[in-house]
Design a protein around this motif. Structure first.
Motif, short mmCIF file in Angstrom:
data_model
loop_
_atom_site.label_atom_id
_atom_site.label_comp_id
_atom_site.label_asym_id
_atom_site.label_seq_id
_atom_site.Cartn_x
_atom_site.Cartn_y
_atom_site.Cartn_z
N VAL A 339 32.67 42.20 40.31
CA VAL A 339 33.55 41.17 39.25
C VAL A 339 32.03 40.29 38.77
N ARG A 344 37.59 43.92 35.83
CA ARG A 344 39.09 43.17 35.07
C ARG A 344 40.43 43.24 36.79
N ALA A 368 36.51 36.18 43.11
CA ALA A 368 37.31 36.69 42.01
C ALA A 368 38.18 36.28 40.92
N VAL A 373 40.15 37.80 37.61
CA VAL A 373 40.30 39.72 38.25
C VAL A 373 41.17 39.42 39.28
N ALA A 479 45.23 37.04 35.05
CA ALA A 479 45.23 37.90 35.78
C ALA A 479 46.78 37.42 36.35
#
Length: 539
Positions: A339, A344, A368, A373, A479
């Protein structure tokens, strides 16, 4: 990463030939093919690039592979590796002051500062059991002792440990004997048929005056077809690998006296420590991690090897997974490292049945999530229902909440109908999100070689590759939006009934009952949905 025996090996040892269908081997590059055009449940990668992504703008996306190591010299990987531009290789200085010296391609959390590396490690079960066994094995059982919580935990772990040890010894002896038998059959048939190799084409033509030889050749041919092997040498190699894994499990995984962690030189119980390891992201065994990396991003259309799912991707190698069970401390630090250095998407093709400090990993997963992420995790290869069987790491937190930035992946076979799901794959109506190709996946392995492997470890990077493509071509999506697109766009198969993984009597179950989506990931559908949602948001 407690290596499991492959799907092919399990079939071989069961003597089953029921899995041979109209297709007798996996089509080349099948995980990238299209279900409608190619009649195999791939994820439509090639179709997507040809019809939807040609000429489209993109941004390079970093994908971290937390695994056992990645071969940084591989012909099909070296061009797509992440390189830390702020770090000067080999000068022994932490140039970018991120706490890691010479981390050019990533970091190795299971190596020592003297350059040595862990290869084999103990299982988490062994690490939990060993100190309690030393404490209680000679203690006379008393009523007072029976009341102690840690003694009860000792008895529980001892039962599990003894069972695992006995079963592993039995399998090792059985498989070793079977290997001797298979080698003998191989030698006899080659001599009788006057050939150097027993492949399927050769075995199909066998028609001697000896019916025993004819029948043996037919049986071997069916076995090879059922196990996805090209020839007997391939089959023997797979069996040998399985035996080697079992020996490693006996010598290290279940050895209560093993202390390979001394190589690292840290305090493995100190979860706050991250100042350890070295820069060798390849390590002594990069087979698994290199295979995973290739599925995600092996250079596309370069006329060598194979095509990964994603283009415009950089692979960050983070070594934290030995041959044995990974430690929670290393997994947590690996996630944080990835991270902090720009990943990503993070692929995690590993897992275990026990956890030493789940909170450390949970906190890293939350970190994260706070940095946008996406985590992709392999569901496991024990044919277990993850709704009812412990499997770590997972997205469930102690407070009852769960990680929204997490996708759990089961494995699909290239075979159709009731055999569509890999018979080793873990599943779960509430705990596994989606399925992806994971049987006989051809990808990169060390020394610029290639081979086919099977496992949810192969299915997870297919999904990580899809996530990377979306994040490259639609970088404005979060994400959570990428996850939503992947799950919503999965190919639904509502009428499909499959053999329940691990079922000895070939019990059929609805495919929709094996995951939350009841679907198979598809890049073509995902890009269409991402494009439509992006245009909608701009209005």
């Amino acid at each position: 990463m407690n290596k499991k025996l492959s799907f092919s090996l399990l079939l071989l040892l069961s003597g089953s030939t029921a899995f041979a269908q109209s297709l007798t081997s996996a089509p080349d590059n099948w995980f990238n093919l299209d279900p409608k055009v190619d009649h195999v449940q791939g994820v439509s990668t090639e179709k997507t690039y040809k019809e939807l992504l040609k000429g489209k703008k993109y941004q390079t996306t970093i994908v971290a592979v937390i695994d056992g190591g990645v071969d940084t010299t591989h012909e099909d990987l070296k061009a797509v590796l992440w390189k830390n531009k702020k770090e000067i290789a080999g000068n022994g200085i932490d140039d970018d002051k991120n706490g890691y010296i010479d981390d050019v391609y990533g970091w190795n959390f299971i190596g020592g500062k003297d350059g040595r590396n862990i290869n084999h490690e103990s299982m988490e079960l062994t690490r939990l059991y060993a100190p309690l066994d030393a404490k209680y094995k000679d203690a006379p059982p008393t009523a007072e002792l029976a009341k102690q919580t840690d003694y009860q935990e000792y008895l529980k772990l001892k039962k599990a440990y003894d069972k695992e040890l006995n079963e592993t010894k039995e399998r090792y002896e059985t498989y070793t004997g079977f290997l001797k038998q298979l080698n003998k059959i191989n030698d006899v048939l080659k001599a009788q048929l006057k050939v150097n190799k027993l492949d399927i084409a050769t075995l199909e033509k066998v028609n001697t005056g000896d019916e025993k030889i004819n029948k043996l050749a037919a049986n071997i041919k069916e076995m090879l077809q059922a196990n996805g092997c090209t020839d007997m040498d391939d089959q023997i190699e797979k069996l040998t690998e399985g035996i080697d894994d079992l020996k490693g499990k006996l010598d290290y995984g279940l050895n209560t006296a093993s202390n390979e962690r001394a190589i690292v030189g840290d305090d493995p119980s100190n979860m706050n420590d991250n100042n350890y390891g070295n820069s060798d992201v390849t390590g002594p065994d990069a087979g698994h991690g290199s295979h995973v990396a290739g599925i995600i991003a092996a250079v596309r259309n370069n006329s060598i090897g194979m095509n990964g799912v994603a283009d415009h991707v950089q692979i960050m190698a983070v070594r934290a997974v030995p041959n044995g069970d990974e430690r929670d401390k290393d997994v947590a630090n690996a996630i944080r490292y990835a991270v902090d250095n720009g990943a990503r998407v993070i692929n995690m093709s590993f897992g275990k049945s026990y956890s030493y400090d789940k909170k450390a990993v949970d906190d890293a997963v939350k970190y994260a999530a706070s940095k946008d992420v996406l985590l992709i995790h392999a569901a496991g290869n024990d044919a277990n229902n993850n709704d009812t069987t412990a499997n770590f790491p997972n997205r469930n937190f102690a407070d009852g909440k769960s990680a929204a930035n997490w996708i759990e992946v089961g494995a699909l076979s290239w075979k159709n109908g009731s055999q569509s799901v890999a018979n080793f794959s873990n599943y779960g109506k509430n705990s596994v999100d989606v399925f992806a190709p994971g049987v006989d996946i051809y990808s990169t392995v060390p020394f610029s070689k290639y081979k086919s492997n099977s496992g949810t470890s192969m299915a997870s990077p297919v999904v990580a590759g899809i996530a990377a493509v979306i994040r490259s071509y639609f970088p404005q999506l979060t994400a959570l939006q990428v996850k939503e697109i992947i799950l919503k766009s999965a190919e639904k198969l509502p009428n499909l009934e499959v053999v329940e993984p691990g079922s000895e009597d070939k019990k059929l179950i609805k495919f929709t009952d094996l995951s939350t989506t009841g679907g198979v990931v598809n890049l073509y559908n995902a890009i269409k949905l991402a494009d439509a949602q992006t245009k909608q948001r701009k209005k």
